[in-house]
Design a protein around this motif. Structure first.
Motif, PDB file in Angstrom:
ATOM      1  N   ALA A 129      37.496  51.790  53.023  1.00 35.34           N
ATOM      2  CA  ALA A 129      38.610  51.310  52.191  1.00 35.34           C
ATOM      3  C   ALA A 129      39.598  52.446  51.944  1.00 35.34           C
ATOM      4  O   ALA A 129      39.212  53.618  51.884  1.00 35.34           O
ATOM      5  CB  ALA A 129      38.085  50.784  50.864  1.00 35.34           C
ATOM      6  N   PRO A 130      40.908  52.129  51.835  1.00 35.03           N
ATOM      7  CA  PRO A 130      41.922  53.172  51.610  1.00 35.03           C
ATOM      8  C   PRO A 130      41.627  54.007  50.372  1.00 35.03           C
ATOM      9  O   PRO A 130      41.813  55.214  50.352  1.00 35.03           O
ATOM     10  CB  PRO A 130      43.223  52.383  51.443  1.00 35.03           C
ATOM     11  N   ASN A 131      41.211  53.355  49.308  1.00 39.04           N
ATOM     12  CA  ASN A 131      40.709  54.017  48.098  1.00 39.04           C
ATOM     13  C   ASN A 131      39.857  52.982  47.365  1.00 39.04           C
ATOM     14  O   ASN A 131      39.650  51.878  47.882  1.00 39.04           O
ATOM     15  CB  ASN A 131      41.857  54.569  47.220  1.00 39.04           C
ATOM     16  N   HIS A 132      39.362  53.325  46.211  1.00 38.73           N
ATOM     17  CA  HIS A 132      38.431  52.426  45.534  1.00 38.73           C
ATOM     18  C   HIS A 132      38.944  51.998  44.157  1.00 38.73           C
ATOM     19  O   HIS A 132      38.167  51.665  43.266  1.00 38.73           O
ATOM     20  CB  HIS A 132      37.039  53.068  45.478  1.00 38.73           C
ATOM     21  N   LYS A 133      40.281  51.966  44.028  1.00 38.04           N
ATOM     22  CA  LYS A 133      40.880  51.361  42.839  1.00 38.04           C
ATOM     23  C   LYS A 133      40.643  49.860  42.899  1.00 38.04           C
ATOM     24  O   LYS A 133      40.543  49.274  43.988  1.00 38.04           O
ATOM     25  CB  LYS A 133      42.383  51.654  42.805  1.00 38.04           C
ATOM     26  N   LEU A 134      40.584  49.238  41.743  1.00 38.81           N
ATOM     27  CA  LEU A 134      40.259  47.814  41.685  1.00 38.81           C
ATOM     28  C   LEU A 134      41.244  46.976  42.496  1.00 38.81           C
ATOM     29  O   LEU A 134      40.835  46.137  43.306  1.00 38.81           O
ATOM     30  CB  LEU A 134      40.232  47.352  40.221  1.00 38.81           C
ATOM     31  N   GLY A 135      42.535  47.202  42.298  1.00 33.62           N
ATOM     32  CA  GLY A 135      43.539  46.418  43.018  1.00 33.62           C
ATOM     33  C   GLY A 135      43.443  46.583  44.522  1.00 33.62           C
ATOM     34  O   GLY A 135      43.600  45.611  45.288  1.00 33.62           O
ATOM     35  N   ASN A 146      46.333  36.680  41.119  1.00 30.29           N
ATOM     36  CA  ASN A 146      47.688  36.235  40.761  1.00 30.29           C
ATOM     37  C   ASN A 146      48.065  36.631  39.337  1.00 30.29           C
ATOM     38  O   ASN A 146      48.860  35.966  38.698  1.00 30.29           O
ATOM     39  CB  ASN A 146      47.806  34.708  40.919  1.00 30.29           C
ATOM     40  N   GLY A 147      47.484  37.700  38.853  1.00 27.93           N
ATOM     41  CA  GLY A 147      47.785  38.157  37.495  1.00 27.93           C
ATOM     42  C   GLY A 147      48.207  39.611  37.486  1.00 27.93           C
ATOM     43  O   GLY A 147      48.527  40.184  38.523  1.00 27.93           O
ATOM     44  N   SER A 148      48.183  40.206  36.307  1.00 29.66           N
ATOM     45  CA  SER A 148      48.605  41.596  36.144  1.00 29.66           C
ATOM     46  C   SER A 148      47.402  42.472  35.825  1.00 29.66           C
ATOM     47  O   SER A 148      46.692  42.225  34.838  1.00 29.66           O
ATOM     48  CB  SER A 148      49.629  41.714  35.010  1.00 29.66           C
ATOM     49  N   ASP A 155      41.404  42.194  34.376  1.00 31.15           N
ATOM     50  CA  ASP A 155      40.662  43.230  35.108  1.00 31.15           C
ATOM     51  C   ASP A 155      39.166  42.908  35.159  1.00 31.15           C
ATOM     52  O   ASP A 155      38.522  43.120  36.190  1.00 31.15           O
ATOM     53  CB  ASP A 155      40.874  44.603  34.470  1.00 31.15           C
ATOM     54  N   SER A 156      38.620  42.383  34.069  1.00 26.55           N
ATOM     55  CA  SER A 156      37.194  42.058  34.084  1.00 26.55           C
ATOM     56  C   SER A 156      36.926  40.865  35.004  1.00 26.55           C
ATOM     57  O   SER A 156      35.910  40.835  35.706  1.00 26.55           O
ATOM     58  CB  SER A 156      36.673  41.795  32.669  1.00 26.55           C
TER      59      SER A 156
END
Length: 203
Positions: A129-135, A146-148, A155-156
């Protein structure tokens, strides 16, 4: 305890560390039972002082919103009831655990579940994976969103979807019908180059 029955949580906060006096301003969580969301928890909480312009911009949570929110102590008392008897998951759980522990200590409360970190597990399973941030991981796994991000309940919910996708991928590489919570905890601590050997033990 199976890894598909637990609580996935996320805090929004005034800063990075309760050691520096930072406080929680929002908690969001989803309860998974057998891989299905059966309950949600979301509340803003007033930390008793203004948040910075940066935090307002980052989270979309304004001081005006917090002024009308219940104090941290009331919200955390309700959340302590919500999580009792459940294992817990968060993306970068060391961050969320610090705030959970700090806020519950302030009201002389505690919890009896164990923590697992979806970030650490993702680093073992998705090494390309490019990185492991949630997004990034939501996009990497093709999970609809489809949210912020940077609001606690959203996020949860996204972390829960990622968690279930990871459990499915673990099942594909093993012969376990239900992934035990203990397996995922051990996987999170396994050196990256030993992951295949570790999972092979469950085949």
């Amino acid at each position: 305890m199976n890894a598909n029955s637990l609580i996935v949580l996320d805090f929004e906060t005034t800063g990075l560390s309760p050691v520096n006096g930072d406080r929680a301003i929002e908690i969001g969580a989803v309860k998974l039972e057998g891989g299905e969301v059966t309950a949600r928890f979301q509340e803003l909480m007033n930390p008793g002082r203004p948040v910075s312009h940066f935090i307002e911009e980052y989270t979309g949570i304004t001081n005006k919103m917090l002024n009308s929110a219940a104090p941290c102590s009331e919200v955390m008392a309700r959340f302590a009831d919500f999580i009792q008897g459940q294992n817990l998951v968060a993306h970068n759980s060391s961050f969320d655990k610090r705030f959970l522990d700090s806020e519950l200590k302030r009201i002389s409360s505690s919890y009896d579940g164990k923590f697992a970190c979806s970030l650490l597990v993702s680093r073992r399973l998705y090494q390309t994976a490019p990185n492991h941030k949630l997004g990034t991981l939501i996009d990497y796994k093709g999970i609809a969103s489809n949210g912020s991000f940077h609001r606690a309940l959203y996020d949860s919910e996204m972390t829960a979807k990622l968690w279930l996708a990871m459990l499915n991928d673990i099942q594909q590489q093993t012969t376990v019908d239900e992934v035990p919570f203990s397996l995922v905890q051990k996987l999170a601590k396994t050196p990256k180059n030993n992951v295949d050997k570790f999972l092979a033990k469950y085949q």
